[in-house]
Design a protein around this motif. Structure first.
Motif, mmCIF file in Angstrom:
data_model
loop_
_atom_site.group_PDB
_atom_site.id
_atom_site.type_symbol
_atom_site.label_atom_id
_atom_site.label_comp_id
_atom_site.label_asym_id
_atom_site.label_seq_id
_atom_site.Cartn_x
_atom_site.Cartn_y
_atom_site.Cartn_z
ATOM 1 N N ALA A 198 0.827 -1.111 0.051
ATOM 2 C CA ALA A 198 0.181 0.304 -0.153
ATOM 3 C C ALA A 198 0.690 1.260 -0.085
ATOM 4 N N VAL A 199 2.046 0.764 0.748
ATOM 5 C CA VAL A 199 3.325 1.822 0.453
ATOM 6 C C VAL A 199 3.190 3.163 -1.341
ATOM 7 N N TYR A 200 2.432 2.447 -2.119
ATOM 8 C CA TYR A 200 2.069 2.359 -3.950
ATOM 9 C C TYR A 200 1.325 3.790 -3.937
ATOM 10 N N LEU A 201 0.376 3.172 -3.150
ATOM 11 C CA LEU A 201 -1.057 4.239 -2.937
ATOM 12 C C LEU A 201 -0.826 5.401 -2.279
ATOM 13 N N ARG A 202 -0.107 4.633 -1.273
ATOM 14 C CA ARG A 202 0.120 5.899 -0.121
ATOM 15 C C ARG A 202 0.938 7.221 -0.339
ATOM 16 N N GLU A 203 1.613 6.933 -1.279
ATOM 17 C CA GLU A 203 3.080 7.724 -1.865
ATOM 18 C C GLU A 203 2.298 8.786 -2.789
ATOM 19 N N TYR A 204 1.466 7.965 -3.516
ATOM 20 C CA TYR A 204 1.110 8.452 -4.782
ATOM 21 C C TYR A 204 0.224 9.760 -4.098
ATOM 22 N N GLU A 205 -0.921 9.314 -3.711
ATOM 23 C CA GLU A 205 -2.159 9.751 -2.915
ATOM 24 C C GLU A 205 -1.371 11.598 -1.548
ATOM 25 N N GLU A 206 -0.061 11.134 -1.051
ATOM 26 C CA GLU A 206 0.756 12.328 -0.598
ATOM 27 C C GLU A 206 0.664 12.877 -1.826
ATOM 28 N N ASN A 207 1.450 12.899 -2.516
ATOM 29 C CA ASN A 207 1.881 13.713 -3.852
ATOM 30 C C ASN A 207 0.315 14.041 -4.232
ATOM 31 N N VAL A 281 5.767 14.988 -11.744
ATOM 32 C CA VAL A 281 5.113 14.626 -10.896
ATOM 33 C C VAL A 281 4.386 13.870 -11.568
ATOM 34 N N THR A 282 3.400 12.720 -11.107
ATOM 35 C CA THR A 282 3.018 11.407 -11.095
ATOM 36 C C THR A 282 1.491 12.450 -10.488
ATOM 37 N N GLY A 283 0.758 11.928 -11.808
ATOM 38 C CA GLY A 283 -1.187 12.156 -11.654
ATOM 39 C C GLY A 283 -1.763 11.549 -11.576
ATOM 40 N N PRO A 284 -2.932 11.946 -11.786
ATOM 41 C CA PRO A 284 -4.385 10.444 -12.169
ATOM 42 C C PRO A 284 -3.918 10.655 -14.082
ATOM 43 N N HIS A 285 -3.508 11.447 -14.541
ATOM 44 C CA HIS A 285 -3.212 10.840 -16.297
ATOM 45 C C HIS A 285 -1.632 10.353 -16.949
ATOM 46 N N ASP A 286 -0.915 9.866 -15.436
ATOM 47 C CA ASP A 286 0.192 9.655 -16.390
ATOM 48 C C ASP A 286 -0.040 7.726 -16.324
ATOM 49 N N GLU A 287 0.919 7.034 -17.024
ATOM 50 C CA GLU A 287 0.818 5.722 -17.034
ATOM 51 C C GLU A 287 1.414 5.245 -15.844
ATOM 52 N N ASN A 288 2.201 5.520 -15.098
ATOM 53 C CA ASN A 288 3.082 4.496 -13.952
ATOM 54 C C ASN A 288 2.038 5.270 -12.465
ATOM 55 N N ARG A 289 1.163 5.712 -12.130
ATOM 56 C CA ARG A 289 0.395 5.595 -11.316
ATOM 57 C C ARG A 289 0.051 4.756 -11.376
#
Length: 522
Positions: A198-207, A281-289
């Motif tokens: 879940a660290v992948y989700l936490r890091e993304y959501e913090e961003n 920056v990684t956001g909702p339109h990026d392939e690596n999210r």
């Protein structure tokens, strides 16, 4: 009216000898009769709305006409072996950049080696923007001199090898994207179920919490538009065809710009008033999210009946290398859940690599260890060795033929149950006597050295490195001779534990030994 998913088309290939899933929508409840070459083979009742049913298993066949009721007719359909090819850039790597491309391009066309590429859209709605237009996506193609250049090189070599050995139709469903973490190919449900992952989700959501969405969308749109330009494609071609430095890339960019009458005034980000950081920056339109490509790509093909999966990925998971085994395990679980079958998965260990552009291989030894652990702990997964297939200064080695052939050899042994050796040598045991260390290997028929030296092996007593004076290979045993007798009670053999390495130890099928660390207390 029946409307099927995009993957069901003329010229497609179904998996032989399995019930094959077909899905779509129906405007009304109805019963349909299914015909193969006008012979009735089944009858299925469809509900109004979404439906799914299975075709009855068929033997290998070519150029079949499949009719479903009065609404759907598929022509030129094959039944054969279908494999799903997934991962990041080394699986995505097109044949047109491969070192063997000119030879492959002159090969005879093969109507019964077929390829379907899932469209590369990173979010729902991207297709409607119209920035991307690729006529090769979401359609079935045969191998020809005109099409082979855009096929995944690894997948194409794999399929050609199966065609050669079995002489039945073979097809690839290609679903990959360069620079992506395995977390991008897994559902939110799978990641949330494990606290570490879940660290992948936490890091993304913090961003996301600190993201100015209006600015992000504007920058992301500009970035995606620029990447689709002919100018960007010429730069990418130069980088992928050649092993180059950033300085050489910038020189090439300058030449292209001069040839086009453009004046170079700093980088794109500088000219647009945007910082380099804003582009990263990684956001909702990026392939690596996290979960992004699972939602926009993998789920579009999930459930299409296949024999198994070939996978080449891991380079972009160096941010959390210590949990890659767990992440890969979840990926395998995701695939098997979505296909409702314990699919075999054949994957490549990361190739030797040190540095290229902004990429570094410092964490690759740990990632390789994690990949090896997954091989030991997950049923019906099979890892191939790439220990002789790397490039010190290029994360994209240009010769993908050995990778594809080795994946096919692994499939022949583990999936098709041929009496062949598809696994590379694995060190399993170490014995110590005076000035000799004997290391025994599995998968070691005709174990031999190519060249005069046993490369990449180090022996330690405690923390002290031993001086190796010689070695010999006899049967499945490598004997290493050291200068001084062993005095410590702990011996460690370390093999190929650097980002880049070159091995010289192979078995009968030319498969190079896997990296290893063996420890023994005496």
């Amino acid at each position: 009216m029946i409307k099927l998913a995009k993957i069901f088309q003329d010229g497609m290939t179904f998996q032989r000898n399995k019930p094959c899933k077909v899905w779509g929508t129906s405007s009304e409840e109805k019963t349909v009769t299914i015909y193969m070459n006008e012979k009735e083979v089944a009858e299925r009742k469809l509900p109004q709305g979404d439906f799914a049913f299975f075709l009855p298993p068929q033997e290998a066949a070519q150029n079949v006409t499949v009719r479903i009721g009065n609404d759907v007719v598929f022509r030129n359909v094959d039944f054969g072996e279908v494999w799903f090819a997934g991962g990041q850039s080394n699986m995505e790597f097109p044949m047109k950049y491969d070192s063997q491309f000119e030879e492959m391009k002159s090969s005879r066309p093969d109507e019964h080696l077929r390829y379907y590429e899932v469209a590369k859209y990173s979010f729902e709605g991207e297709e409607e923007e119209g920035l991307k237009s690729n006529q090769d996506w979401n359609c079935w193609r045969c191998l020809t001199p005109e099409t082979i250049g855009s096929f995944s090189a690894v997948a194409a070599y794999f399929a050609m090898e199966l065609r050669k050995h079995y002489n039945i139709p073979v097809a690839i469903v290609s679903c990959n994207w360069g620079g992506t973490s395995a977390s991008a190919w897994i559902s939110r449900e799978m990641l949330e179920a494990d606290e570490e992952l879940a660290v992948y989700l936490r890091e993304y959501e913090e961003n996301l919490a600190h993201l100015d969405m209006e600015t992000y969308c504007r920058i992301n749109y500009a970035k995606r538009k620029g990447m689709g330009s002919p100018f960007a494609q010429m730069i990418n071609d130069f980088m992928m065809k050649n092993t180059v430095t950033m300085e050489q890339v910038m020189q090439h960019v300058g030449k292209l710009a001069a040839g086009a009458g453009m004046e170079m005034q700093g980088g794109t980000a500088e000219n647009s008033g945007m910082s380099q950081e804003s582009f990263m920056v990684t956001g909702p339109h990026d392939e690596n999210r996290p979960c992004g490509l699972y939602e926009s790509m993998l789920s579009k093909a999930a459930g299409f009946t296949i024999r198994g999966v070939i996978w080449y990925q891991g380079e972009s998971d160096d941010t959390h290398p210590e949990i890659y085994e767990k992440l890969f395990t979840r990926l395998v679980e995701q695939l098997r859940k979505d296909w409702a079958e314990e699919l075999p998965v054949i994957y490549a260990q990361l190739a030797p690599f040190e540095r290229w552009m902004q990429c570094r291989g410092d964490k690759f030894p740990e990632l390789r260890k994690q990949q090896f652990n997954a091989w030991e702990h997950i049923d019906n997964v099979h890892m191939i060795s790439t220990s002789d297939c790397g490039n010190r200064f290029d994360i994209h080695p240009k010769n993908k033929q050995p990778i594809g052939i080795r994946m096919a050899l692994s499939a022949r042994q583990h999936v098709y149950e041929e009496a062949v050796q598809g696994d590379a040598p694995v060190a399993v045991e170490m014995k110590v006597q005076d000035k000799q260390i004997c290391i025994r290997f599995d998968n070691a028929v005709s174990l031999h050295l190519e060249g005069q030296e046993l490369q990449e092996l180090e022996i330690y007593t405690g923390e002290e490195k031993c001086e190796i004076t010689g070695w010999s290979v006899n049967g499945d045993i490598v004997t290493v001779f050291i200068k001084e007798a062993i005095m410590s009670n702990e011996i460690t053999a370390v093999f190929a534990q650097t980002p880049y390495y070159q091995v010289s130890l192979f078995n009968e099928n030319g498969l190079p030994a896997f990296p290893f660390i063996l420890q023994k207390r005496i």
